[in-house]
Scaffold this active site. Structure first.
Site, short mmCIF file in Angstrom:
data_model
loop_
_atom_site.label_atom_id
_atom_site.label_comp_id
_atom_site.label_asym_id
_atom_site.label_seq_id
_atom_site.Cartn_x
_atom_site.Cartn_y
_atom_site.Cartn_z
N HIS A 1 10.63 7.84 10.80
CA HIS A 1 10.76 6.61 11.59
C HIS A 1 10.30 5.39 10.80
O HIS A 1 10.51 4.27 11.21
CB HIS A 1 10.07 6.70 12.95
N SER B 1 -12.34 13.38 -2.17
CA SER B 1 -13.47 13.17 -1.27
C SER B 1 -13.09 13.52 0.17
O SER B 1 -13.84 14.22 0.86
CB SER B 1 -13.91 11.71 -1.37
N SER B 2 -11.92 13.06 0.60
CA SER B 2 -11.51 13.36 1.98
C SER B 2 -11.35 14.85 2.20
O SER B 2 -11.71 15.37 3.25
CB SER B 2 -10.17 12.70 2.30
N HIS C 1 2.58 9.39 7.98
CA HIS C 1 2.47 9.40 9.43
C HIS C 1 1.30 10.24 9.92
O HIS C 1 0.50 9.75 10.72
CB HIS C 1 3.76 9.75 10.15
N ARG D 1 7.52 -9.46 6.77
CA ARG D 1 6.14 -9.22 6.37
C ARG D 1 6.03 -9.34 4.85
O ARG D 1 7.05 -9.39 4.16
CB ARG D 1 5.67 -7.84 6.85
N GLU E 1 -1.31 10.59 8.42
CA GLU E 1 -2.45 9.75 8.07
C GLU E 1 -2.79 8.77 9.19
O GLU E 1 -3.97 8.55 9.50
CB GLU E 1 -2.14 8.98 6.77
N THR F 1 0.34 11.29 24.14
CA THR F 1 -0.49 10.09 24.08
C THR F 1 -0.66 9.50 25.48
O THR F 1 -1.75 9.08 25.87
CB THR F 1 0.14 9.04 23.14
N TRP G 1 0.83 -1.21 0.00
CA TRP G 1 0.00 0.00 0.00
C TRP G 1 0.85 1.25 0.00
O TRP G 1 0.39 2.33 -0.34
CB TRP G 1 -0.94 0.00 1.21
N SER H 1 -13.32 9.40 24.45
CA SER H 1 -13.47 10.46 25.45
C SER H 1 -14.93 10.83 25.67
O SER H 1 -15.25 11.50 26.65
CB SER H 1 -12.68 11.70 25.03
N TYR I 1 -2.49 9.27 12.25
CA TYR I 1 -3.19 10.03 13.28
C TYR I 1 -4.56 10.48 12.81
O TYR I 1 -5.46 10.66 13.63
CB TYR I 1 -2.32 11.18 13.79
C1 HEM Z 1 3.24 6.10 20.52
C2 HEM Z 1 2.85 6.16 19.31
C3 HEM Z 1 3.51 5.48 18.11
C4 HEM Z 1 4.83 5.26 17.84
C5 HEM Z 1 6.01 5.63 18.69
C6 HEM Z 1 4.88 4.59 16.54
C7 HEM Z 1 6.06 4.21 15.89
C8 HEM Z 1 6.10 3.53 14.68
C9 HEM Z 1 7.30 3.19 13.98
C10 HEM Z 1 8.71 3.53 14.45
C11 HEM Z 1 6.95 2.52 12.84
C12 HEM Z 1 7.88 2.01 11.74
C13 HEM Z 1 8.23 0.59 11.96
C14 HEM Z 1 9.01 0.03 10.79
O1 HEM Z 1 8.48 0.03 9.65
O2 HEM Z 1 10.12 -0.46 11.05
C15 HEM Z 1 5.53 2.44 12.83
C16 HEM Z 1 4.79 1.84 11.82
C17 HEM Z 1 3.42 1.98 11.69
N1 HEM Z 1 2.58 2.61 12.60
FE1 HEM Z 1 3.11 3.40 14.38
N2 HEM Z 1 3.63 4.41 16.07
C18 HEM Z 1 2.76 4.94 16.99
C19 HEM Z 1 1.40 4.99 16.90
C20 HEM Z 1 0.69 4.60 15.79
C21 HEM Z 1 -0.71 4.84 15.61
C22 HEM Z 1 -1.61 5.57 16.58
C23 HEM Z 1 -1.03 4.32 14.40
C24 HEM Z 1 -2.35 4.29 13.67
C25 HEM Z 1 -3.50 4.47 14.15
C26 HEM Z 1 0.15 3.74 13.83
C27 HEM Z 1 0.19 3.10 12.61
C28 HEM Z 1 1.32 2.58 12.04
C29 HEM Z 1 1.35 1.91 10.78
C30 HEM Z 1 0.13 1.69 9.84
C31 HEM Z 1 2.66 1.52 10.55
C32 HEM Z 1 3.21 0.68 9.40
C33 HEM Z 1 3.20 1.32 8.09
C34 HEM Z 1 3.74 0.39 7.06
O3 HEM Z 1 4.97 0.22 6.98
O4 HEM Z 1 2.94 -0.20 6.30
N3 HEM Z 1 1.18 3.93 14.71
N4 HEM Z 1 5.03 3.07 13.96
CU LIG Z 2 4.58 6.74 11.74
#
Ligand code: HEM
Ligand SMILES: [Cu+2]
Lengths: 542, 190
Positions: free
Chosen positions: A308, A175-176, A259, A456, A261, A334, A148, A274, A263
């Site tokens: 990240h 649309s968004s 990123h 993956r 996105e 958070t 994706w 809440s 959020y």
């Molecule tokens: C404390 C909060 C968060 C931290 C520190 C964090 C950190 C990270 C990091 C470092 C990655 C990359 C990992 C990698 O590919 O090696 C990642 C991937 C991802 N995070 Fe988070 N994240 C947080 C919260 C969230 C939230 C709230 C969401 C969505 C609602 C989210 C959705 C995703 C998604 C979809 C990916 C993977 C994207 C992909 O490679 O396909 N994360 N996150």
């Molecule tokens: Cu991110």
């Protein structure tokens, strides 16, 4: 006081003439009514969740045991790619826009959305966008299969399906953006007198901030995919190394969108939770203003952490450090939120109706996802975890047990207001506990698989990973039943549910609970007179 | 009310349009950020040969320069460096040679993409001449010897003693297609 009550009664009386347009076309296709459009969005999102769910069923069936059994690897890759696109853009986002359409006008005392015709447009683009996207599955060469995230050069090596996918993404983006503009205009301009910004329900606040994120980053995604399109078909070299371009630059632009996105998909969920927790804890939300500021700071920080996702591309040390610390900083606001939800429940007279169960499930399981996110934010650790199942586990905890749980919680919470009927608590709770068991069976073992090094996006794997994959697939098959449960529960409620009262929940506060159940087709045609006790967060010093 | 709503609509579209443009502006911004904030040279152009020759040679210091030659899997070329590594004094103009052979049955245009590691050294690695500055055409079966002339800036940070210069050859699809078309057009005449 008497005049207030009289005014309220007058509004109710007026609303009783329902003036619904008759006939399918007038009622649904040409509708400009926020409630009908909200319903359309929610039904659409439900269908997309089912389609995306079916695709994840294919993925987990293939991964149940090592070796290739059901599908060829090319089709497997199409499934992972389209599953994600459908769930993100077709499921989670439209579901939240649907909730926004239904609830924002009701919560701020507005008669409708600010730009009702545009509202109709922004919904009706979506079915076309997804028809285009899903049709690519039947093209020669199949659907996009490069993930994706559409990283070039891989994403450009498929057939012409990438052009259709990009066209579909453009439509979803438009649309968004229209939806977001509408929400901003509604919130800033249509609030009933007395509904000050710092008296708005948190669901409204989180959506206001989300809408700004949307109009900032959806156009950037549109730009990125446009560059992909011209690279593939018009000979430009934005990302083509042979022509002097840089494929790593795509990743930067994509994640500048990507990123924020994530959020976009979680801030409205924060809003929903809440609203629900104070209702069933029978206490005002702890730290209302802190919640608003935490939301705003999360939104701001979300713009400076994108890299990240690409720690392993070979960034300079300074860059790695900056993005690591910036990412960890997001955990602070958070954490404030989680603390405030827990404090709201602290010493509250809690009851555990279905929406509350989903909300508590959200708080616990989303936090697990936040923690694995923090682990991923540690650069040297991420070198090990990146592109393994650990990342898959992380984002499914935040998106399924986070965003999706909150959507389900919201539907149970507001359903009686929408339809005027209660659902079966017994079966609602069954739905919840079934989901809790199977969602954890599905996603928790993926942490172990990732730590053990399972990559993956692969259809086959080393036999060493067999056991946890089997358990994960069993969890997936259990989860595939849940949309059926939810459909049956809601269908039964619509047909046979007990009548709902106006307030529905004993501890519910907020303008939406001052209109009858079901909410009439037109509400607040005259601005309500707001009494302090009607406000969800009447005293902003809390 | 509705006038204000329309104003918000206009503002919303303006912001969205602005961010669409910003998406494209990220392309030059990316280059600026790399070069001026992170100190990575993306520019593949030549440095002025005279300026390079005027650099004082630092006889007291020896830096190891390693060479890597890669092709992308889809490009049917054999590509290698004649020497795996060299010891050079900073400031000294040095020449290294690379060999490429097209082992396929068709004429192919390729482009080489250079990369210097560690990336903090890239600012100090100057090429005065390189086969990577231009497209390279190899006819079916043809071999070619290609030079690169470089000088390591004497200001190279002291803690860096080894540099790696890596080239990856990629097929330039657009140029190759053009070539095939012009060959075809020329064929009946010759
Ligand atoms: C404390 C909060 C968060 C931290 C520190 C964090 C950190 C990270 C990091 C470092 C990655 C990359 C990992 C990698 O590919 O090696 C990642 C991937 C991802 N995070 Fe988070 N994240 C947080 C919260 C969230 C939230 C709230 C969401 C969505 C609602 C989210 C959705 C995703 C998604 C979809 C990916 C993977 C994207 C992909 O490679 O396909 N994360 N996150
Ligand atoms: Cu991110």
């Amino acid at each position: 006081m008497a005049t207030h009550a009289a005014a309220g009664h007058h509004a109710d009386h007026h609303d009783d003439h329902d003036h619904k347009p008759q006939g399918f076309w007038d009622r649904w296709v040409f509708t400009t009514n926020h409630k009908d459009i909200g319903t359309l969005y929610l039904v659409f999102a439900f269908i997309m969740f089912c389609i995306g769910g079916a695709m994840s069923g294919v993925i987990r069936a293939e991964l149940m045991t090592p070796g290739l059994q059901f599908v060829d690897p090319g089709f497997f890759n199409q499934m992972t790619t389209v599953h994600a696109l459908v769930m993100i853009f077709g499921g989670v986002m439209p579901a939240f826009v649907g909730l926004a359409n239904w609830m924002i006008p009701l919560q701020i005392g507005a008669p409708d959305m600010a730009l009702p015709r545009m509202n109709n447009w922004s919904f009706w683009i979506m079915p076309f966008a997804f028809t285009v996207l899903l049709c690519t599955l039947f093209l020669p060469g199949g659907a996009p299969a490069g993930g994706w995230t559409l990283y070039p050069p891989l994403s450009l090596q498929g057939g012409s399906s990438v052009a259709f996918a990009i066209f579909a993404i453009h439509m979803m983006g438009i649309s968004s953006i229209m939806g977001a503009i509408n929400i901003i205009a509604t919130i800033l301009n249509m609030r009933a007198p007395g509904m000050d910004l710092l008296k708005m329900p948190l669901f409204v606040w989180t959506w206001l901030i989300t809408a700004f994120l949307l109009i900032a980053v959806m156009p950037v995604l549109a730009g990125a995919v446009t560059m992909l399109l011209t690279d593939k078909f018009f000979g430009t070299s934005f990302f083509n190394a042979a022509g002097g371009g840089d494929p790593v630059m795509f990743q930067h632009i994509f994640w500048f969108f990507g990123h924020p996105e994530v959020y976009i998909m979680i801030l409205p969920a924060f809003g929903v939770v809440s609203e629900i927790i104070p209702t069933f804890a029978r206490k005002p939300l702890f730290g209302y203003q802190a919640m608003v500021y935490a939301t705003a700071s999360i939104a701001f920080l979300s713009f400076i952490v994108w890299a990240h996702h690409m720690f392993t591309v070979g960034m300079p040390l300074g860059g790695e450090l900056f993005f690591m610390y910036a990412t960890m900083m997001i955990a602070v606001p958070t954490g404030v939120k989680v603390f405030n939800w827990v404090s709201t429940m602290w010493k509250g007279s809690m009851t555990f109706e279905t929406p509350m169960l989903w909300a508590i499930g959200f708080v616990i399981l989303f936090t697990i996802g936040g923690f694995s996110g923090l682990m991923l934010a540690i650069v040297p650790a991420d070198f090990q975890y990146h592109d393994t199942y650990f990342v898959v586990a992380h984002f499914h905890y935040v998106l399924v047990t986070g965003a999706l749980f909150s959507i389900i919680a919201a539907v149970y919470y507001w359903w009686p207001k929408w339809t005027g009927r209660m659902y079966s608590e017994k079966w609602g709770k069954f739905h919840f506990w079934w989901t809790i068991v199977f969602v954890n069976l599905l996603f928790f073992p993926q942490h172990f698989l990732g730590l053990a090094g399972m990559p993956r996006r692969i259809p086959d794997y080393n036999v060493a990973f067999a056991d946890w994959n089997l358990i994960s697939s069993i969890g997936a098959f259990g989860m595939l039943c849940t949309p059926v449960f939810m459909f049956l529960i809601l269908w039964h409620s619509k047909k046979h549910g007990a009548a709902a009262t106006q307030q529905v929940w004993e501890g519910a506060h907020g303008l939406e609970w001052t209109v009858p159940s079901p909410a009439p087709h037109h509400t607040f045609t005259e601005p309500p007179v707001i009494r302090a006790q009607d406000l969800a967060h009447g005293d902003p010093t809390h | 009310m509705s006038a204000v709503n329309r104003r918000w609509q206009k503002k919303g579209w303006l912001i969205a349009g602005g961010f669409f443009v910003f998406g494209f502006a990220l392309v030059p911004l990316y280059e600026i950020a790399c070069e001026h904030v992170l100190g990575i040279k993306l520019d593949q152009g030549a440095v002025d040969a005279e300026a390079a020759a005027a650099m004082a040679v630092d006889e007291s210091r020896l830096v190891t320069v390693q060479f890597l030659a890669n092709t992308k899997s889809k490009l049917p070329w054999v590509f290698s460096a004649e020497k795996v590594s060299m010891q050079v004094h900073p400031g000294q103009l040095t020449e290294a040679w690379f060999d490429a052979t097209n082992v396929s049955e068709r004429d192919i245009v390729g482009n080489a993409v250079p990369s210097v590691a560690p990336n903090s050294a890239s600012l100090y690695f100057n090429k005065t001449e390189c086969f990577c500055f231009t497209e390279q055409l190899l006819k079916a079966g043809e071999s070619k010897r290609m030079p690169v002339r470089f000088v390591v800036d004497p200001r190279l940070p002291k803690d860096i003693s080894t540099l790696t210069l890596a080239y990856t050859f990629l097929e330039n699809d657009v140029a190759t297609k053009k070539l095939a078309e012009s060959n075809q057009a020329a064929a009946p005449a010759s």
